[in-house]
Design an enzyme around this catalytic site. Structure first.
Site, PDB file in Angstrom:
ATOM      1  N   LYS A   1       1.613   4.372  -2.905  1.00  0.00           N
ATOM      2  CA  LYS A   1       1.511   5.822  -2.719  1.00  0.00           C
ATOM      3  C   LYS A   1       2.773   6.515  -3.229  1.00  0.00           C
ATOM      4  CE  LYS A   1      -2.627   5.979  -1.348  1.00  0.00           C
ATOM      5  NZ  LYS A   1      -3.610   6.663  -2.198  1.00  0.00           N
ATOM      6  N   TYR A  10       0.838  -1.205   0.000  1.00  0.00           N
ATOM      7  CA  TYR A  10       0.000   0.000   0.000  1.00  0.00           C
ATOM      8  C   TYR A  10       0.872   1.254   0.000  1.00  0.00           C
ATOM      9  CZ  TYR A  10      -2.487   3.888   2.128  1.00  0.00           C
ATOM     10  OH  TYR A  10      -2.980   5.146   2.398  1.00  0.00           O
TER      11      TYR A  10
END
Length: 190
Positions: free
Chosen positions: A108, A104
């Site tokens: 980003k 995750y």
């Protein structure tokens, strides 16, 4: 107020393109969509965070969108001690190297790099906001995330200011003014 709502899987480039064509001129995009779980599988992250973000920027390019506000995360800079302390002897600043703690978080970082690419190559302005901990009930989170709290008022203000700024590209931390912060929000406040 003439509001039209669209539901689309933004990882589906063709479906997203149809929505952009239906809407017409778009001045800005606030891109909050993602699988925000650090425990999410690689397949979910690839589809919902990486492919979907690339699709947003590609549609922004094709449809002459002027600005994107990209929701990033403090998980991208999860140095040893995160989320309680910074091992640097000072709060972490946006220019410190990434230290992702999950797929995750890495997604980003990809989004921030993509934002930079689309600014440099196509002039699409982007403000990347590394969001701290926002709770549904607007209460500060419990340990260990209390130093990352971002209140509802502050999150609304940071996105509003990101839309209004004349800064064409930037990466900023977004937390409220918490005690003993591990992220430096000086640039964000300026």
């Amino acid at each position: 107020n003439n509001t039209t709502e669209f539901a689309v899987d933004i990882a589906d480039q063709e479906a997203l393109e149809e929505v952009f064509q239906s809407i017409g001129q778009i001045d800005y995009i606030i891109h909050l969509s993602a699988n925000a779980s650090p425990e999410a599988s690689w397949e979910e992250i690839l589809k919902n965070n990486i492919i979907a973000t690339k699709n947003i920027y590609e549609c922004a390019r094709k449809h002459a969108v002027k600005k994107v506000i990209f929701a990033s995360s403090t998980h991208l800079v999860a140095y040893e001690g995160y989320p309680q302390t910074s091992p640097l002897g000072r709060p972490i600043v946006p220019s410190d190297p990434p230290r992702p703690d999950s797929d995750y978080a890495t997604s980003k970082g990809f989004g921030e790099l993509l934002a930079r690419q689309y600014y440099d190559l196509y002039g699409i302005e982007t403000i990347c906001i590394r969001i701290g901990a926002v709770s549904k009930d607007n209460e500060p989170p419990v340990e260990p995330y209390e130093k990352l709290w971002l209140s509802h008022n502050d999150v609304a203000q940071v996105f509003k200011k990101a839309l209004e700024t004349e800064i064409p590209f930037g990466i900023y931390f977004a937390t409220s003014q918490n005690l003993e912060p591990i992220f430096d929000i000086t640039l964000t406040k300026q």
